[in-house]
Write a protein that holds these residues in place. Structure first.
Motif, mmCIF file in Angstrom:
data_model
loop_
_atom_site.group_PDB
_atom_site.id
_atom_site.type_symbol
_atom_site.label_atom_id
_atom_site.label_comp_id
_atom_site.label_asym_id
_atom_site.label_seq_id
_atom_site.Cartn_x
_atom_site.Cartn_y
_atom_site.Cartn_z
ATOM 1 N N ALA A 9 0.805 -1.187 0.080
ATOM 2 C CA ALA A 9 0.110 -0.098 -0.058
ATOM 3 C C ALA A 9 0.974 1.386 -0.024
ATOM 4 O O ALA A 9 0.449 2.339 -0.493
ATOM 5 N N ALA A 10 2.210 1.277 0.268
ATOM 6 C CA ALA A 10 3.023 2.275 0.527
ATOM 7 C C ALA A 10 3.767 2.283 -1.081
ATOM 8 O O ALA A 10 4.880 2.292 -1.090
ATOM 9 N N SER A 11 2.818 2.400 -1.800
ATOM 10 C CA SER A 11 3.489 2.442 -3.355
ATOM 11 C C SER A 11 2.338 3.002 -4.205
ATOM 12 O O SER A 11 1.241 3.288 -3.749
ATOM 13 N N ARG A 12 2.507 2.986 -5.487
ATOM 14 C CA ARG A 12 1.431 3.312 -6.407
ATOM 15 C C ARG A 12 0.234 2.208 -6.286
ATOM 16 O O ARG A 12 -0.922 2.527 -7.106
ATOM 17 N N ALA A 13 0.430 1.106 -5.798
ATOM 18 C CA ALA A 13 -0.794 0.258 -5.438
ATOM 19 C C ALA A 13 -1.680 0.785 -4.786
ATOM 20 O O ALA A 13 -2.782 0.294 -4.558
ATOM 21 N N ALA A 14 -1.547 1.824 -3.896
ATOM 22 C CA ALA A 14 -2.539 2.592 -3.082
ATOM 23 C C ALA A 14 -3.578 3.016 -4.065
ATOM 24 O O ALA A 14 -4.787 3.125 -3.604
ATOM 25 N N LEU A 17 -6.009 0.042 -4.908
ATOM 26 C CA LEU A 17 -6.738 -0.393 -3.517
ATOM 27 C C LEU A 17 -7.537 0.820 -3.092
ATOM 28 O O LEU A 17 -8.715 0.337 -2.420
ATOM 29 N N TRP A 18 -7.193 2.051 -3.177
ATOM 30 C CA TRP A 18 -8.339 3.122 -2.589
ATOM 31 C C TRP A 18 -9.489 2.878 -3.577
ATOM 32 O O TRP A 18 -10.621 3.059 -2.907
ATOM 33 N N ARG A 155 -19.603 15.352 -8.243
ATOM 34 C CA ARG A 155 -19.452 14.165 -7.462
ATOM 35 C C ARG A 155 -17.937 13.421 -7.565
ATOM 36 O O ARG A 155 -17.305 13.743 -8.634
ATOM 37 N N PHE A 156 -17.541 12.878 -6.436
ATOM 38 C CA PHE A 156 -16.246 12.214 -6.390
ATOM 39 C C PHE A 156 -16.058 10.952 -7.257
ATOM 40 O O PHE A 156 -16.988 10.255 -7.359
ATOM 41 N N THR A 157 -15.125 11.139 -8.308
ATOM 42 C CA THR A 157 -15.228 10.096 -9.279
ATOM 43 C C THR A 157 -13.519 9.504 -9.193
ATOM 44 O O THR A 157 -12.671 9.681 -8.602
ATOM 45 N N VAL A 158 -13.440 8.560 -10.202
ATOM 46 C CA VAL A 158 -12.109 7.996 -10.298
ATOM 47 C C VAL A 158 -10.909 8.810 -10.789
ATOM 48 O O VAL A 158 -9.823 8.756 -10.216
ATOM 49 N N ARG A 193 -11.198 10.759 3.038
ATOM 50 C CA ARG A 193 -12.288 9.993 2.719
ATOM 51 C C ARG A 193 -11.899 8.550 3.502
ATOM 52 O O ARG A 193 -10.743 8.104 3.528
ATOM 53 N N PRO A 194 -12.864 8.028 4.290
ATOM 54 C CA PRO A 194 -12.507 6.668 4.654
ATOM 55 C C PRO A 194 -11.816 5.748 4.023
ATOM 56 O O PRO A 194 -10.809 4.929 4.549
ATOM 57 N N ALA A 195 -12.298 5.413 2.704
ATOM 58 C CA ALA A 195 -11.628 4.619 1.879
ATOM 59 C C ALA A 195 -10.110 4.662 1.660
ATOM 60 O O ALA A 195 -9.069 3.759 1.971
ATOM 61 N N HIS A 196 -9.551 6.116 1.628
ATOM 62 C CA HIS A 196 -8.178 6.629 1.601
ATOM 63 C C HIS A 196 -7.382 6.246 2.890
ATOM 64 O O HIS A 196 -6.402 5.648 3.060
#
Length: 207
Positions: A9-14, A17-18, A155-158, A193-196
């Motif tokens: 998660a401490a990479s661009r994989a975040a 995942l987010w 709205r919040f999007t990708v 945001r909770p997901a982040h």
């Protein structure tokens, strides 16, 4: 086949995942480090010959490049984070590519040389130069956000995931945040945001 995300998660994989946490989609997280040659094994190179994380596996489909994974996931699962029409898709594409080409390298320099690296290894001249390089592109996004709460509209999007994941690296620069208040407000709302926050906590565990 279970949807898999390879990468710590401490990479661009975040980024993927987010997005998956936002969507509430079940997935398997393969905590794949990039250190010590871990992404240079024959098994990993069979997934991504570039030897980088993240990598997404989904029912025989393999996607690498972090921004490609988020755009793929938004397209597959739809929902409120996906572009709702061609105009929103255009926003998602242009601002995603903009973040990578205009901001990512310098944003990472700000992060590394302001806070992430040990103090004796930080080069303030590098950070200063990076902040100078970011001044114009961040002002462009700040002006864009003056007329809407999120990048693609109401709205919040990708695309907010994609761009915020890059500009989070520049957040330690008080100078840039103070010069771009609309951007700073938008960035804080995205990162709160909770997901982040869940992905951030995952990163702190080293997974």
């Amino acid at each position: 086949m279970t949807l898999k995300i390879h990468g710590i998660a401490a990479s661009r994989a975040a980024r993927p995942l987010w997005l998956l946490e936002e969507l509430g989609v079940p997935y398997e997280h393969v905590s794949q480090s990039y250190l010590g040659g871990a992404t240079r094994t024959p098994e990993f190179l069979a997934l991504n010959p570039n030897g980088h994380i993240p990598v997404l596996e989904d029912d025989g489909i393999v996607v690498w490049e972090s921004m490609a994974t988020t755009l793929y996931l938004a397209r597959k699962f739809g929902g409120p984070l996906a572009p709702g029409n061609l105009a929103e898709e255009a926003e998602a594409l242009r601002w995603t590519f903009w973040a990578v080409t205009e901001c990512e390298k310098d944003a990472l320099s700000v992060l590394m040389h302001r806070v992430a690296m040990p103090a004796d290894r930080r080069d303030h001249a590098v950070a200063d130069q990076a902040e100078g390089n970011l001044a114009r592109p961040l002002a462009i996004l700040d002006a864009h956000l003056a007329t809407r709460p999120y990048i693609a509209g109401e709205r919040f999007t990708v695309v907010d995931v994609n761009v915020a994941s890059v500009l989070a690296w520049a957040q330690p620069s008080r100078k840039l945040m103070e010069a771009n208040p609309k951007l700073a407000d938008w960035l804080k709302r995205c990162l709160d945001r909770p997901a982040h926050q869940k992905v951030r906590q995952l990163a702190k565990t080293g997974r």
